[in-house]
Scaffold this motif. Sequence first.
Motif, PDB file in Angstrom:
ATOM      1  N   ALA A  55       0.838  -1.213   0.000  1.00  0.00           N
ATOM      2  CA  ALA A  55       0.000   0.000   0.000  1.00  0.00           C
ATOM      3  C   ALA A  55       0.868   1.256   0.000  1.00  0.00           C
ATOM      4  N   VAL A  56       2.035   1.196   0.683  1.00  0.00           N
ATOM      5  CA  VAL A  56       2.951   2.346   0.677  1.00  0.00           C
ATOM      6  C   VAL A  56       3.417   2.604  -0.759  1.00  0.00           C
ATOM      7  N   GLY A  57       3.769   1.512  -1.468  1.00  0.00           N
ATOM      8  CA  GLY A  57       4.214   1.638  -2.864  1.00  0.00           C
ATOM      9  C   GLY A  57       3.134   2.256  -3.741  1.00  0.00           C
ATOM     10  N   GLU A  58       1.917   1.757  -3.563  1.00  0.00           N
ATOM     11  CA  GLU A  58       0.794   2.273  -4.359  1.00  0.00           C
ATOM     12  C   GLU A  58       0.578   3.754  -4.069  1.00  0.00           C
ATOM     13  N   THR A  59       0.669   4.116  -2.779  1.00  0.00           N
ATOM     14  CA  THR A  59       0.443   5.509  -2.387  1.00  0.00           C
ATOM     15  C   THR A  59       1.536   6.387  -2.997  1.00  0.00           C
ATOM     16  N   ALA A  60       2.789   5.903  -2.950  1.00  0.00           N
ATOM     17  CA  ALA A  60       3.902   6.685  -3.503  1.00  0.00           C
ATOM     18  C   ALA A  60       3.682   6.913  -5.005  1.00  0.00           C
ATOM     19  N   ARG A  61       3.270   5.851  -5.689  1.00  0.00           N
ATOM     20  CA  ARG A  61       3.026   5.991  -7.135  1.00  0.00           C
ATOM     21  C   ARG A  61       1.925   7.016  -7.400  1.00  0.00           C
ATOM     22  N   GLY A  62       0.879   6.947  -6.566  1.00  0.00           N
ATOM     23  CA  GLY A  62      -0.233   7.891  -6.712  1.00  0.00           C
ATOM     24  C   GLY A  62       0.220   9.323  -6.498  1.00  0.00           C
ATOM     25  N   ILE A  63       1.048   9.527  -5.464  1.00  0.00           N
ATOM     26  CA  ILE A  63       1.520  10.887  -5.142  1.00  0.00           C
ATOM     27  C   ILE A  63       2.411  11.411  -6.275  1.00  0.00           C
ATOM     28  N   GLU A  64       3.259  10.523  -6.777  1.00  0.00           N
ATOM     29  CA  GLU A  64       4.137  10.925  -7.879  1.00  0.00           C
ATOM     30  C   GLU A  64       3.326  11.402  -9.086  1.00  0.00           C
ATOM     31  N   GLY A  65       2.312  10.637  -9.402  1.00  0.00           N
ATOM     32  CA  GLY A  65       1.450  11.006 -10.532  1.00  0.00           C
ATOM     33  C   GLY A  65       0.812  12.360 -10.304  1.00  0.00           C
ATOM     34  N   THR A  66       0.318  12.573  -9.087  1.00  0.00           N
ATOM     35  CA  THR A  66      -0.346  13.849  -8.791  1.00  0.00           C
ATOM     36  C   THR A  66       0.669  14.993  -8.854  1.00  0.00           C
ATOM     37  N   HIS A  85       4.998  15.022   0.737  1.00  0.00           N
ATOM     38  CA  HIS A  85       4.226  13.790   0.963  1.00  0.00           C
ATOM     39  C   HIS A  85       5.042  12.554   0.598  1.00  0.00           C
ATOM     40  N   ALA A  86       5.720  12.654  -0.522  1.00  0.00           N
ATOM     41  CA  ALA A  86       6.523  11.511  -0.967  1.00  0.00           C
ATOM     42  C   ALA A  86       7.627  11.228   0.046  1.00  0.00           C
ATOM     43  N   LEU A  87       8.215  12.302   0.576  1.00  0.00           N
ATOM     44  CA  LEU A  87       9.282  12.125   1.572  1.00  0.00           C
ATOM     45  C   LEU A  87       8.767  11.426   2.819  1.00  0.00           C
ATOM     46  N   LEU A  88       7.571  11.808   3.205  1.00  0.00           N
ATOM     47  CA  LEU A  88       6.965  11.231   4.403  1.00  0.00           C
ATOM     48  C   LEU A  88       6.866   9.705   4.272  1.00  0.00           C
ATOM     49  N   LEU A  89       6.600   9.273   3.037  1.00  0.00           N
ATOM     50  CA  LEU A  89       6.454   7.830   2.831  1.00  0.00           C
ATOM     51  C   LEU A  89       7.777   7.075   2.955  1.00  0.00           C
ATOM     52  N   ILE A 139       0.486  14.778   7.183  1.00  0.00           N
ATOM     53  CA  ILE A 139       0.326  13.443   7.770  1.00  0.00           C
ATOM     54  C   ILE A 139      -1.108  12.947   7.585  1.00  0.00           C
ATOM     55  N   GLU A 140      -2.043  13.858   7.825  1.00  0.00           N
ATOM     56  CA  GLU A 140      -3.463  13.490   7.630  1.00  0.00           C
ATOM     57  C   GLU A 140      -3.693  13.015   6.202  1.00  0.00           C
ATOM     58  N   ASP A 141      -3.169  13.813   5.283  1.00  0.00           N
ATOM     59  CA  ASP A 141      -3.409  13.565   3.881  1.00  0.00           C
ATOM     60  C   ASP A 141      -2.823  12.227   3.424  1.00  0.00           C
ATOM     61  N   VAL A 142      -1.574  12.023   3.778  1.00  0.00           N
ATOM     62  CA  VAL A 142      -0.910  10.786   3.347  1.00  0.00           C
ATOM     63  C   VAL A 142      -1.567   9.575   4.017  1.00  0.00           C
ATOM     64  N   SER A 143      -1.932   9.742   5.288  1.00  0.00           N
ATOM     65  CA  SER A 143      -2.573   8.622   5.993  1.00  0.00           C
ATOM     66  C   SER A 143      -3.866   8.229   5.297  1.00  0.00           C
ATOM     67  N   ARG A 144      -4.608   9.235   4.892  1.00  0.00           N
ATOM     68  CA  ARG A 144      -5.883   8.940   4.236  1.00  0.00           C
ATOM     69  C   ARG A 144      -5.649   8.127   2.952  1.00  0.00           C
ATOM     70  N   GLN A 145      -4.637   8.549   2.202  1.00  0.00           N
ATOM     71  CA  GLN A 145      -4.353   7.817   0.956  1.00  0.00           C
ATOM     72  C   GLN A 145      -3.886   6.393   1.249  1.00  0.00           C
ATOM     73  N   LEU A 146      -3.088   6.288   2.294  1.00  0.00           N
ATOM     74  CA  LEU A 146      -2.619   4.944   2.670  1.00  0.00           C
ATOM     75  C   LEU A 146      -3.811   4.051   3.033  1.00  0.00           C
ATOM     76  N   LEU A 147      -4.731   4.621   3.789  1.00  0.00           N
ATOM     77  CA  LEU A 147      -5.901   3.834   4.204  1.00  0.00           C
ATOM     78  C   LEU A 147      -6.721   3.417   2.994  1.00  0.00           C
ATOM     79  N   GLN A 148      -6.867   4.357   2.060  1.00  0.00           N
ATOM     80  CA  GLN A 148      -7.638   4.009   0.857  1.00  0.00           C
ATOM     81  C   GLN A 148      -6.968   2.860   0.110  1.00  0.00           C
ATOM     82  N   ASN A 149      -5.669   2.941  -0.004  1.00  0.00           N
ATOM     83  CA  ASN A 149      -4.967   1.870  -0.717  1.00  0.00           C
ATOM     84  C   ASN A 149      -5.019   0.561   0.055  1.00  0.00           C
ATOM     85  N   LEU A 150      -4.924   0.660   1.356  1.00  0.00           N
ATOM     86  CA  LEU A 150      -5.008  -0.571   2.153  1.00  0.00           C
ATOM     87  C   LEU A 150      -6.360  -1.228   1.970  1.00  0.00           C
ATOM     88  N   GLN A 151      -7.373  -0.398   1.921  1.00  0.00           N
ATOM     89  CA  GLN A 151      -8.699  -0.994   1.811  1.00  0.00           C
ATOM     90  C   GLN A 151      -8.943  -1.546   0.420  1.00  0.00           C
TER      91      GLN A 151
END
Length: 580
Positions: A55-66, A85-89, A139-151
Amino acid sequence: MTDSRRPMRVFSGIPVSGGIAIGRAVSILSRALEIVRFPIGGEGIEAEVERFHFAVGETARGIEGTRDRSGEFLGAELAAIFGAHALLLGDPSFVGAIEQRIREERVNAEWAVHQVRQDLVARFERMEDPYLRERAHDIEDVSRQLLQNLQGVGHHDFSELPDGVVLVADDLTPSEAIRLGRSKVIGFAVESGGLTSHTSIIARSLDLPAVCGLTHAPELVTNDDPVVLDGEIGSLILNPTEEVLARYRAKSLEQRSRRAAAAREEQLPAVTADGVAIELMANVDLPEEIDELRRFGARGIGLYRSEFLFLETEPRLPSEEEHYALYRRLAEGAAPFPTVIRTYDLGGRKLARELMHLEEENPVLGLRGIRLTLARPQIFRTQLRGVIRAAAHGEVWVMAPMVSRVEELRQFRALVDELTEEVARDGHPTSGDLKVGVMIEVPAAALIADVLAREADFFSIGTNDLIQYALAVDRNNRQVADLYQPLHPALLRMIRSTVLAARAAEIPVSLCGEMAADPRHVPLLIGLGLRRLSLNPRAVPALRAVAAKLDAGALERCVAHCLDLGTAAEVERELAGVVP
Ligand code: PEP
Ligand code: MG
């Protein structure tokens, strides 16, 4: 199983289903955050960590695209935020802390993300430096994306729960209750709901102890905590002492032997001390309850909640053959007594919102029950054909829920008549004498009961909803649970006029709300003139004993007086004078 380092704590709620469960807790928080906390077993930890990293990988890819897209269209400043955001990951104080929680607390990744997010956000929000304070948003933002990807990657489902747990949840739908109660769970401790909520009704059908209205318990109880759930008095005991545990083990044994002794009943009517017969029929929600009719001496089925059949076949709707087979089984199991099948009471809070594509602001006042039947007749044609065919094999009656207008009864009957002809044309046997009745559960129906009685073959009073709609008190809302008053004089008047209307038209009338199973309310119902009650079959033996002590004549005189009283408390006091 006690943990002597932690103090015992008792939560008090509303007792909704009797019995005692002694076990370990699984706490499920789903309503507010839609994040569920699950324990992860030994071998599962590595897979869970892997799932998290995926999920971290997916989130990173998503952030990169954005970031790339914003770089083009929104300028470098916004792109820099995404860079952060990418750094946070890649930051061990974030990602590493989450992984550590998964391993140490043996919990699912979603829960670990949620916990770390909370800790870090609180820490950053306390910082002086405005730049650092802003990082809380990242942190809020990245966490939300992580949760979405996890789900999106391998959802947890309830099949992963360990055996023999007491579920401590903020909210539980009726379908979850059925699924869980049939497998691993030995008790429900829930924050939402009340005595007449459908989840509580299901708990009673499954014969599982359940307590509602347990404020804060789901947040304060953690997985694997030792707990005792007492469904009689409505308490959840966290971390019980050895002494309390021993007391509950003895109480549980005693309850079980008492129930076993009670379960050898004859199918005889209950009779009051002055010789008035009261028919006790069964409310059936789940097919496994059919066997219990005879065991507990219920005389027929006064309410089959057919919408729960849909849960057995979800996400597909039951076929005509499935309807027919089950209704025939019910009718044969209840013979020689009647089986009352209520057509789907879908809509409201109950099921099928997705199936019916209902988007309603206030569904309890929306397309529910007969309204949905008439709006989407195709689904109900299949059901009604099943009912009509089953009626050739026993005493089947059919009834419509949520009727508020006489036109609805007329349309319902016309549909039954049309389908009876159709079924006969198709070569199936039909009974030719299918009784068509209505539930009286909307105040308008109670107030025009005399009009409805001219055209209905029978009435069944649904007090669960009648109280909710008459008093404008949501039956699931614990904030107003004390305003949900079965003894309110308004309700007494509606039940009384419905009984009188049925008597005048010489049609059967019964009452199938949860009041019928409550020994505190049965004297009132007998005093109001009811002679047929439908209730959870397990409650039948106790009610027969209650009825045997009552004097129906004295109750009728007392209730005639209660109809003029102003408050539920006055009614209660008045009744206490004639109930032994
Ligand atoms: C009622 O409203 O009293 C009733 C029996 O129906 P349900 O509980 O299914 O709404
Ligand atoms: Mg109802």
